[in-house]
Motif scaffolding. Structure first.
Motif, PDB file in Angstrom:
ATOM      1  N   SER A 393       0.853  -1.196   0.000  1.00  0.00           N
ATOM      2  CA  SER A 393       0.000   0.000   0.000  1.00  0.00           C
ATOM      3  C   SER A 393       0.883   1.237   0.000  1.00  0.00           C
ATOM      4  O   SER A 393       1.924   1.267   0.671  1.00  0.00           O
ATOM      5  CB  SER A 393      -0.902   0.022   1.235  1.00  0.00           C
ATOM      6  OG  SER A 393      -1.821  -1.046   1.206  1.00  0.00           O
ATOM      7  N   THR A 394       0.455   2.257  -0.741  1.00  0.00           N
ATOM      8  CA  THR A 394       1.205   3.501  -0.783  1.00  0.00           C
ATOM      9  C   THR A 394       0.249   4.684  -0.830  1.00  0.00           C
ATOM     10  O   THR A 394      -0.812   4.615  -1.447  1.00  0.00           O
ATOM     11  CB  THR A 394       2.158   3.550  -1.994  1.00  0.00           C
ATOM     12  OG1 THR A 394       2.897   4.772  -1.969  1.00  0.00           O
ATOM     13  CG2 THR A 394       1.388   3.466  -3.301  1.00  0.00           C
ATOM     14  N   PHE A 770      13.381   6.883   3.730  1.00  0.00           N
ATOM     15  CA  PHE A 770      13.709   6.104   4.918  1.00  0.00           C
ATOM     16  C   PHE A 770      12.995   4.761   4.817  1.00  0.00           C
ATOM     17  O   PHE A 770      11.806   4.702   4.501  1.00  0.00           O
ATOM     18  CB  PHE A 770      13.271   6.830   6.199  1.00  0.00           C
ATOM     19  CG  PHE A 770      14.058   8.064   6.500  1.00  0.00           C
ATOM     20  CD1 PHE A 770      15.242   7.990   7.228  1.00  0.00           C
ATOM     21  CD2 PHE A 770      13.628   9.294   6.051  1.00  0.00           C
ATOM     22  CE1 PHE A 770      15.973   9.131   7.509  1.00  0.00           C
ATOM     23  CE2 PHE A 770      14.349  10.439   6.315  1.00  0.00           C
ATOM     24  CZ  PHE A 770      15.527  10.361   7.048  1.00  0.00           C
ATOM     25  N   GLU A 771      13.734   3.683   5.081  1.00  0.00           N
ATOM     26  CA  GLU A 771      13.169   2.344   5.034  1.00  0.00           C
ATOM     27  C   GLU A 771      13.326   1.688   6.399  1.00  0.00           C
ATOM     28  O   GLU A 771      14.403   1.732   7.007  1.00  0.00           O
ATOM     29  CB  GLU A 771      13.883   1.492   3.974  1.00  0.00           C
ATOM     30  CG  GLU A 771      13.828   2.083   2.572  1.00  0.00           C
ATOM     31  CD  GLU A 771      14.691   1.317   1.593  1.00  0.00           C
ATOM     32  OE1 GLU A 771      15.366   0.346   2.027  1.00  0.00           O
ATOM     33  OE2 GLU A 771      14.715   1.670   0.397  1.00  0.00           O
ATOM     34  N   PHE A 780       8.222  -0.669   6.202  1.00  0.00           N
ATOM     35  CA  PHE A 780       7.639   0.660   6.032  1.00  0.00           C
ATOM     36  C   PHE A 780       8.659   1.555   5.329  1.00  0.00           C
ATOM     37  O   PHE A 780       9.868   1.447   5.568  1.00  0.00           O
ATOM     38  CB  PHE A 780       7.276   1.281   7.388  1.00  0.00           C
ATOM     39  CG  PHE A 780       6.250   0.502   8.160  1.00  0.00           C
ATOM     40  CD1 PHE A 780       4.903   0.793   8.037  1.00  0.00           C
ATOM     41  CD2 PHE A 780       6.636  -0.525   9.015  1.00  0.00           C
ATOM     42  CE1 PHE A 780       3.952   0.082   8.748  1.00  0.00           C
ATOM     43  CE2 PHE A 780       5.695  -1.246   9.724  1.00  0.00           C
ATOM     44  CZ  PHE A 780       4.351  -0.941   9.591  1.00  0.00           C
ATOM     45  N   GLU A 781       8.160   2.438   4.470  1.00  0.00           N
ATOM     46  CA  GLU A 781       9.029   3.390   3.771  1.00  0.00           C
ATOM     47  C   GLU A 781       8.367   4.765   3.763  1.00  0.00           C
ATOM     48  O   GLU A 781       7.142   4.875   3.578  1.00  0.00           O
ATOM     49  CB  GLU A 781       9.285   2.946   2.332  1.00  0.00           C
ATOM     50  CG  GLU A 781      10.009   1.621   2.208  1.00  0.00           C
ATOM     51  CD  GLU A 781      10.207   1.187   0.764  1.00  0.00           C
ATOM     52  OE1 GLU A 781      10.894   0.182   0.539  1.00  0.00           O
ATOM     53  OE2 GLU A 781       9.655   1.857  -0.139  1.00  0.00           O
ATOM     54  N   TYR A 805       5.250  13.762  -0.939  1.00  0.00           N
ATOM     55  CA  TYR A 805       5.450  12.895   0.217  1.00  0.00           C
ATOM     56  C   TYR A 805       4.869  11.533  -0.135  1.00  0.00           C
ATOM     57  O   TYR A 805       3.788  11.439  -0.718  1.00  0.00           O
ATOM     58  CB  TYR A 805       4.766  13.444   1.470  1.00  0.00           C
ATOM     59  CG  TYR A 805       5.161  14.853   1.811  1.00  0.00           C
ATOM     60  CD1 TYR A 805       6.302  15.116   2.574  1.00  0.00           C
ATOM     61  CD2 TYR A 805       4.401  15.933   1.362  1.00  0.00           C
ATOM     62  CE1 TYR A 805       6.663  16.421   2.884  1.00  0.00           C
ATOM     63  CE2 TYR A 805       4.760  17.235   1.662  1.00  0.00           C
ATOM     64  CZ  TYR A 805       5.888  17.471   2.422  1.00  0.00           C
ATOM     65  OH  TYR A 805       6.253  18.757   2.717  1.00  0.00           O
ATOM     66  N   ASN A 806       5.578  10.500   0.226  1.00  0.00           N
ATOM     67  CA  ASN A 806       5.167   9.153  -0.147  1.00  0.00           C
ATOM     68  C   ASN A 806       5.351   8.214   1.046  1.00  0.00           C
ATOM     69  O   ASN A 806       6.433   8.167   1.639  1.00  0.00           O
ATOM     70  CB  ASN A 806       6.000   8.664  -1.335  1.00  0.00           C
ATOM     71  CG  ASN A 806       5.357   7.504  -2.047  1.00  0.00           C
ATOM     72  OD1 ASN A 806       4.174   7.549  -2.363  1.00  0.00           O
ATOM     73  ND2 ASN A 806       6.124   6.460  -2.296  1.00  0.00           N
ATOM     74  N   ILE A 807       4.315   7.470   1.415  1.00  0.00           N
ATOM     75  CA  ILE A 807       4.380   6.500   2.507  1.00  0.00           C
ATOM     76  C   ILE A 807       4.020   5.137   1.945  1.00  0.00           C
ATOM     77  O   ILE A 807       2.962   4.967   1.319  1.00  0.00           O
ATOM     78  CB  ILE A 807       3.413   6.876   3.648  1.00  0.00           C
ATOM     79  CG1 ILE A 807       3.765   8.252   4.213  1.00  0.00           C
ATOM     80  CG2 ILE A 807       3.464   5.826   4.759  1.00  0.00           C
ATOM     81  CD1 ILE A 807       2.786   8.746   5.250  1.00  0.00           C
ATOM     82  N   ASN A 808       4.892   4.153   2.162  1.00  0.00           N
ATOM     83  CA  ASN A 808       4.675   2.798   1.656  1.00  0.00           C
ATOM     84  C   ASN A 808       4.630   1.807   2.808  1.00  0.00           C
ATOM     85  O   ASN A 808       5.334   1.963   3.807  1.00  0.00           O
ATOM     86  CB  ASN A 808       5.804   2.372   0.710  1.00  0.00           C
ATOM     87  CG  ASN A 808       5.932   3.297  -0.482  1.00  0.00           C
ATOM     88  OD1 ASN A 808       4.949   3.863  -0.944  1.00  0.00           O
ATOM     89  ND2 ASN A 808       7.149   3.458  -0.962  1.00  0.00           N
TER      90      ASN A 808
END
Length: 813
Positions: A393-394, A770-771, A780-781, A805-808
């Motif tokens: 999911s992103t 950041f991973e 999480f990224e 901004y991106n959240i994975n």
């Protein structure tokens, strides 16, 4: 019955809708998936990771050379229809080199400490495959002879075994490699043993499965882990199904018939059922896997060894109990009864005593039942399904702004994804079911992009090991035999003998812009044959394919592949000639040289129609959406002429190379010259201009372990001299592990573009990711980036900016 794990996967997928994506980047504009799947094979001396590609991929170089936690492999995809040079005409604000990632994740284990494999397709220095492990490993890299897979042979299956100083330790046991298994017999006279490491003996074996005779081609014998890995490196490109196994008495007997002077590490009576391990923990783990996998004699040997080598320990106590279980499952009831009684006598106060008493009572009760009922229960045991995959999911937020407009563009994109493969394997056959799909939810402040869902793969794959045939039914991808990508249909393969394999294919090409729906306006059938030669290095493929669209001919092609893969040099040729249009659609020639110092040189010539010449090309620029509608106002001959007018010819010649400087530096260089023909105005569609010869130069340096073990740094510079502009691009990237769970990836790219009309564009792109790895299954990224593009000309200057901004979140199962 559907297993609980398979049912759970289905529930997770349904819960994930609305949002599914195969790629980590947004797949809405993605035409080619380079990564297809990962295969892992565990053998006594090593673990093998095979990266399978959807399209042919050429190896350029890799770093570090022998061991590392992160491995970077420079590659060049060989099947794109659209020339890469057109990417330089992209919008500099929205087209960053950070958006073309594909990710295949893996649930790591002690045998294969793999985290994920990433394909980074638009990096300035060229495409890169990044392989991330949870710890440093020693490895060898091997490319297959069809350019559609690469195998990493990872040394050892535990941390102790990855020590190169221990890899030469000689075992007192004999190991063999099963090269191939077939219902047809193998001709040893066709195997040229001089082409393989000295001292090996090739021999054949037969076994009986469900009344059918299977023939095995094997080579032996090996006594050290280093010998096995060296042999696998030499053998793997030509025998994709090779696997390491312990030599049996029959192996040794057949090998001695082929070579009376055969040297053995031990007599047949000394052969064990599994590998000797150093620690009690590793022996217990191997014994547990043997017990679960039904290899009871192997489990008995290991549990007995733990009891003897580590007496008066907790491991020995546990081994005593499970030794009885192993004897019980192998129907050695008297031995099991004796072992359980010995356990109760030796550990009367243990907290596990009650459980062992229950095992003993159940054994004594079961032993009074008729034996035929026990056999029936054993025979009814069905093979288990193994499910692997990931849910991704992103959430991405973009804010764009221009200095000449007060309006800001805000875009929020939410993507979730599922990539799942269920596999069931027996001695008779292997069944694989795969699903990969995507759904994207877009929300823009200035436009309604809407939602988009895609099904990239959804197929049932069956391989019969006894009769040498296989088929795949459903949505699949293929870039061989004249097929040019995804289709809904069926492919069938049958191996006639060791040298001939027949492949048939039929289906409907998939248009991803239709949200993955099955379209039936186009239909194709094809036949192709794989031919092996007396040389293990040389194979051929010949194909014929016929495709229709709305009842008329769309494409009629013949062609093939020539694949020559020698350890020092290789040749790959692909041709596609349309007999209906009497025109060459594609000719690709790729030559590779590998030198003793591990440097590589690659030369290629590429001629192709862009897009691929089909009658459907006539629809470009027309107001109608189908050939059927076009036939209402034009004849078939007129439509075919329109198709030729809309299709240009693209040519390119490239020279690239890599040079490893020490164990951690890799230097890469590329030179490309290309041109694109103009198209003719017709049917109300304007002509398009062609290009002069356009030149591209790239230099790149990749350094592993620069600041810290496990990091990697890449510096790239590229210069483009095109018909309409000159452009310099500089980039730098660092992958830095902060700890075992955290990694930070900063990137920067700067463009200086001068157009022929006197204007220029200056662009800077930065990104920071950041991973965080939460255990073996979850990751999480978080990534943020900023882009600024300055447009300067004689009448108007402006600056466009974009921040995102991106959240994975990735969950493996």
């Amino acid at each position: 019955m559907i297993s609980r794990k398979l049912l759970t996967t289905l529930i997770v997928f349904l819960a994930a809708l609305p949002g599914i994506s195969v790629l980590q980047a947004l797949p809405a504009t993605e035409v080619y998936n380079v990564l297809e799947r990962l295969d892992v094979k565990i053998s006594p001396a090593s673990a093998e990771l095979t990266i399978r590609f959807s399209i042919p991929v050429n190896y350029i170089g890799h770093t570090p050379q022998k061991s590392g936690k992160t491995i970077l492999i420079r590659v060049k995809p060989l099947a794109q229809n659209a020339p890469d040079v057109r990417n330089f005409k992209r919008n500099p604000l929205t087209s960053t080199s950070f958006k073309s990632d594909e990710v295949l994740s893996w649930k790591s284990s002690s045998e294969m400490p793999l985290q994920d494999v990433r394909y980074i397709g638009s990096a300035t220095g060229g495409a890169v495959i990044e392989v991330n492990f949870t710890r440093a490993v020693s490895f060898n890299l091997v490319q297959s002879n069809d350019f559609r897979s690469m195998t990493l042979i990872v040394a050892g299956t535990s941390k102790a075994e990855t020590n190169p100083k221990k890899s030469g330790r000689k075992s007192r046991y004999n190991y063999t490699i099963n090269l191939n298994t077939s219902s047809k017999s193998f001709d040893l006279a066709r195997v040229n043993s001089k082409e393989y490491p000295a001292g090996l003996t090739f021999y054949t074996m037969t076994t009986n499965v469900e009344g059918k005779t299977l023939h095995h081609l094997r080579v032996g014998f090996f006594h050290t882990a280093a010998q096995i890995r060296d042999a696998l490196k030499a053998i793997r490109p030509y025998y994709k199904k090779a696997r390491v196994m312990l030599a049996s008495r029959n192996d040794i007997k057949n090998a001695r018939n082929a070579n009376p002077r055969l040297k053995l590490a031990a007599s047949p009576s000394q052969q064990p059922k599994s590998i000797k391990n150093e620690s009690a923990r590793s022996m217990m783990n191997r014994a547990k896997r043997s017990l679960i996998g039904g290899k009871y004699q192997s489990a008995i040997v290991l549990y007995s060894r733990v009891i003897k080598k580590f007496p008066n320990t907790r491991k020995a106590q546990d081994a005593q109990e499970f030794l009885g279980v192993a004897h019980q499952r192998s129907r050695q009831f008297a031995h099991a009864t004796k072992i359980f009684k010995k356990y109760l006598k030796k550990y009367p106060k243990s907290k596990d005593t009650l459980r062992v008493k229950q095992r003993l009572n159940a054994l004594l009760t079961a032993s009074k039942k008729p034996r035929n009922k026990l056999k029936n229960r054993q025979a009814s045991k069905k093979p288990k399904w193994r499910v692997r995959g990931n849910v991704f999911s992103t959430l991405r937020y973009d804010k764009r702004k221009s200095s000449t407009s007060p309006t800001k563009t805000d875009t929020t994109t939410f993507v979730t994804s599922l990539n799942a493969t269920a596999t069931r394997s027996t001695k008779k056959d292997t069944v694989r079911i795969r699903f990969s799909g995507s759904y994207i939810n877009n929300d823009s402040s200035v436009s309604s992009a809407g939602n988009d869902y895609r099904i990239s793969y959804m197929y049932y794959d069956y391989q019969n090991k006894l009769s040498d045939y296989s088929f795949r039914l459903g949505r699949q991808s293929k870039y061989s035999g004249g097929v040019q990508g995804r289709f809904d249909g069926v492919s069938f393969d049958y191996r006639i003998n060791e040298r001939w394999k027949v492949n048939t294919v039929a289906g409907f090409p998939v248009n991803l812009s239709t949200n993955g729906a099955i379209t039936t306006d186009k239909y194709f059938v094809g036949l192709n044959v794989d031919l092996a030669t007396n040389s293990k290095y040389l194979t051929y493929n010949l194909f014929s394919i016929f495709q229709t669209v709305d009842g008329i001919s769309d494409r009629e092609s013949i062609g093939g592949e020539i694949r020559y893969l020698h350890p020092k040099h290789s040749l790959f040729v692909v041709s596609d000639y349309d007999t209906s249009y009497q025109a060459l659609n594609k000719l690709l020639v790729v030559g590779n040289w590998r030198f003793n110092n591990k440097a590589t040189l690659n030369v290629s010539y590429d001629y192709r129609r862009s897009p691929l010449l089909t009658t459907s090309n006539a629809l470009q620029g027309q107001s109608v959406a189908s050939i059927r509608e076009l036939l209402l106002s034009m004849s078939e001959a007129q439509i075919r002429q329109l198709a030729e007018d809309r299709t240009a010819a693209f040519r390119s010649f490239s020279v690239s190379g890599s040079y490893p400087l020490g164990a951690n530096w890799l230097l890469n260089g590329d030179f490309v010259v290309s041109n694109l023909d103009a198209t003719t105005a017709s049917g109300g569609v304007a002509a398009t201009l062609g290009t002069d010869n356009e030149f591209f130069y790239t230099a790149q340096a990749i350094r592993s372990n620069l600041f810290k073990s496990g990091d990697s740094t890449a510096f790239s510079v590229r210069y483009a001299d095109t018909t309409n502009y000159d452009k310099w691009t500089y980039s730098a990237l660092l992958r830095y592990p902060l700890s075992r769970k955290w990694r930070v990836v900063p990137r920067i790219e700067v463009d200086f573009q001068d157009l022929n009309d006197g204007s220029d564009i200056r662009t800077i792109r930065t990104a920071l990711r950041f991973e965080y790895r939460a255990g073996r299954r979850h990751r999480f990224e978080f990534e943020t980036g900023y882009t600024s593009a300055d447009f300067n000309n004689s009448t108007n200057d402006r600056t466009d900016t974009n921040i995102y901004y991106n959240i994975n979140f990735i969950a493996n199962f």
